[in-house]
Design a protein around this motif. Structure first.
Motif, mmCIF file in Angstrom:
data_model
loop_
_atom_site.group_PDB
_atom_site.id
_atom_site.type_symbol
_atom_site.label_atom_id
_atom_site.label_comp_id
_atom_site.label_asym_id
_atom_site.label_seq_id
_atom_site.Cartn_x
_atom_site.Cartn_y
_atom_site.Cartn_z
ATOM 1 N N VAL A 209 8.143 -8.445 -1.921
ATOM 2 C CA VAL A 209 9.268 -7.702 -2.474
ATOM 3 C C VAL A 209 8.841 -7.025 -3.777
ATOM 4 C CG1 VAL A 209 11.643 -7.912 -3.322
ATOM 5 C CG2 VAL A 209 10.860 -9.348 -1.436
ATOM 6 N N ALA A 210 9.341 -5.802 -3.965
ATOM 7 C CA ALA A 210 9.092 -5.021 -5.180
ATOM 8 C C ALA A 210 7.608 -4.717 -5.386
ATOM 9 C CB ALA A 210 9.684 -5.720 -6.402
ATOM 10 N N GLU A 211 6.930 -4.355 -4.320
ATOM 11 C CA GLU A 211 5.549 -3.899 -4.422
ATOM 12 C C GLU A 211 5.560 -2.492 -5.035
ATOM 13 O OE1 GLU A 211 2.450 -5.847 -2.443
ATOM 14 O OE2 GLU A 211 3.791 -6.728 -3.918
ATOM 15 N N LEU B 112 5.555 4.197 -6.595
ATOM 16 C CA LEU B 112 6.466 4.101 -5.464
ATOM 17 C C LEU B 112 6.770 2.630 -5.186
ATOM 18 C CD1 LEU B 112 7.926 5.528 -3.105
ATOM 19 C CD2 LEU B 112 5.812 5.309 -1.800
ATOM 20 N N ASN B 113 8.031 2.248 -5.299
ATOM 21 C CA ASN B 113 8.455 0.862 -5.046
ATOM 22 C C ASN B 113 8.812 0.692 -3.574
ATOM 23 O OD1 ASN B 113 8.316 -0.132 -7.753
ATOM 24 N ND2 ASN B 113 10.137 1.067 -8.197
ATOM 25 N N TYR B 114 8.472 -0.480 -3.029
ATOM 26 C CA TYR B 114 8.790 -0.774 -1.631
ATOM 27 C C TYR B 114 8.736 -2.276 -1.390
ATOM 28 C CZ TYR B 114 3.733 -1.298 -1.123
ATOM 29 O OH TYR B 114 2.430 -1.698 -1.266
ATOM 30 N N GLU C 199 -1.497 -11.396 -6.299
ATOM 31 C CA GLU C 199 -0.569 -11.960 -7.269
ATOM 32 C C GLU C 199 0.103 -10.891 -8.120
ATOM 33 O OE1 GLU C 199 -2.847 -14.826 -9.458
ATOM 34 O OE2 GLU C 199 -3.432 -15.894 -7.634
ATOM 35 N N ARG C 200 -0.321 -9.646 -7.986
ATOM 36 C CA ARG C 200 0.241 -8.540 -8.765
ATOM 37 C C ARG C 200 0.881 -7.525 -7.824
ATOM 38 N NH1 ARG C 200 -3.023 -6.787 -13.435
ATOM 39 N NH2 ARG C 200 -1.355 -5.255 -13.498
ATOM 40 N N ALA C 201 1.971 -6.934 -8.244
ATOM 41 C CA ALA C 201 2.698 -5.975 -7.410
ATOM 42 C C ALA C 201 2.041 -4.601 -7.387
ATOM 43 C CB ALA C 201 4.138 -5.836 -7.897
ATOM 44 N N ASP C 202 1.265 -4.265 -8.422
ATOM 45 C CA ASP C 202 0.757 -2.900 -8.560
ATOM 46 C C ASP C 202 -0.750 -2.763 -8.378
ATOM 47 O OD1 ASP C 202 0.166 -4.315 -10.854
ATOM 48 O OD2 ASP C 202 0.515 -2.628 -12.204
ATOM 49 N N VAL C 203 -1.402 -3.763 -7.826
ATOM 50 C CA VAL C 203 -2.855 -3.723 -7.630
ATOM 51 C C VAL C 203 -3.175 -3.850 -6.149
ATOM 52 C CG1 VAL C 203 -5.057 -4.816 -8.199
ATOM 53 C CG2 VAL C 203 -3.234 -4.764 -9.904
ATOM 54 N N CYS C 204 -4.070 -3.013 -5.661
ATOM 55 C CA CYS C 204 -4.502 -3.034 -4.259
ATOM 56 C C CYS C 204 -6.015 -3.013 -4.217
ATOM 57 C CB CYS C 204 -3.965 -1.815 -3.515
ATOM 58 S SG CYS C 204 -2.180 -1.865 -3.297
ATOM 59 N N PRO C 205 -6.628 -3.479 -3.146
ATOM 60 C CA PRO C 205 -6.075 -4.080 -1.932
ATOM 61 C C PRO C 205 -5.639 -5.518 -2.182
ATOM 62 C CG PRO C 205 -8.458 -4.108 -1.820
ATOM 63 C CD PRO C 205 -8.091 -3.404 -3.103
ATOM 64 N N LYS C 206 -4.866 -6.058 -1.237
ATOM 65 C CA LYS C 206 -4.332 -7.412 -1.359
ATOM 66 C C LYS C 206 -4.730 -8.237 -0.143
ATOM 67 C CE LYS C 206 -0.132 -5.538 -3.434
ATOM 68 N NZ LYS C 206 -0.133 -5.923 -4.806
ATOM 69 N N LEU C 207 -5.112 -9.476 -0.388
ATOM 70 C CA LEU C 207 -5.382 -10.423 0.686
ATOM 71 C C LEU C 207 -4.097 -11.186 0.946
ATOM 72 C CD1 LEU C 207 -7.412 -11.812 2.609
ATOM 73 C CD2 LEU C 207 -7.826 -13.450 0.771
ATOM 74 N N ILE C 208 -3.616 -11.128 2.172
ATOM 75 C CA ILE C 208 -2.374 -11.795 2.546
ATOM 76 C C ILE C 208 -2.729 -12.994 3.411
ATOM 77 C CG2 ILE C 208 -0.184 -11.547 3.745
ATOM 78 C CD1 ILE C 208 -0.416 -9.855 1.201
ATOM 79 N N GLU C 209 -2.253 -14.160 3.006
ATOM 80 C CA GLU C 209 -2.525 -15.376 3.752
ATOM 81 C C GLU C 209 -1.221 -15.944 4.285
ATOM 82 O OE1 GLU C 209 -6.322 -17.303 1.727
ATOM 83 O OE2 GLU C 209 -4.685 -17.011 0.306
ATOM 84 N N GLU C 210 -1.267 -16.383 5.548
ATOM 85 C CA GLU C 210 -0.090 -16.991 6.169
ATOM 86 C C GLU C 210 0.223 -18.304 5.474
ATOM 87 O OE1 GLU C 210 0.373 -17.111 10.601
ATOM 88 O OE2 GLU C 210 -1.733 -16.489 10.452
#
Length: 165
Positions: A77-79, A148-150, A56-67
């Motif tokens: 966008v804007a990670e 770094l934005n991406y 839910e945050r752009a600047d925190v890792c790792p991230k769980l991505i769900e389909e």
């Protein structure tokens, strides 16, 4: 009367050691391997819970991505990459294909678990239902900017779909 008292005393005494009683005890006791596996499962669950919140945050890792239901494209966008890399956790189904693209040429996208695969060489076919970790890392010629934005686009398609690039 004497024989009755001997019978009562032997009935109340603890069971003597036998091979059969030790087998029952050994089967019921957890093994070192099962304890270690249980510990790993708990740690993985904690990491996934943290990664779910981090998604839910752009600047925190790792991230769980769900389909999302009905969508094969996952777009972030804007990670913001604060550290040297950011991991994305996925749980695709066997037979699906994963492709990853970013809008920044200085970012390398690799599948690091369960196998090593460079997405610059094309998509990856999922061989088993398992945790898949995609690592985005800075691969530029100069020092990485502090933030770094991406943008990232992950496509998870079924095996029956047409080939993608």
């Amino acid at each position: 009367m004497a024989s009755l008292s001997i019978l009562l005393v032997s009935a109340c005494s603890p069971e003597p050691y036998s091979e059969n009683s030790s087998l029952v005890t050994d089967k019921a006791a957890p093994t070192r391997d099962s304890i270690a596996q249980n510990s790993e499962n708990i740690e993985d669950g904690i990491r996934n819970s943290y990664a779910r919140l981090a998604s839910e945050r752009a600047d925190v890792c790792p991230k769980l991505i769900e389909e999302e239901q009905g969508s094969q494209v996952i777009e972030r966008v804007a990670e913001v990459m604060v550290n040297d890399y950011c991991d994305y956790f996925l749980y695709p189904r066997e037979g699906q294909h994963i492709s990853v693209a970013t809008n920044n040429r200085q970012i390398e996208a690799l599948l690091i678990v369960p196998a090593l695969h460079n997405f610059a060489n094309g998509g990856y076919e999922v061989m088993s239902y398992d945790k898949h970790i995609i690592r985005l890392s800075y691969n530029g010629a100069t020092y990485k900017p502090q933030n770094l934005n991406y943008d990232i686009v992950m496509t998870i398609s079924d095996h029956s779909d047409k080939e993608y690039s």
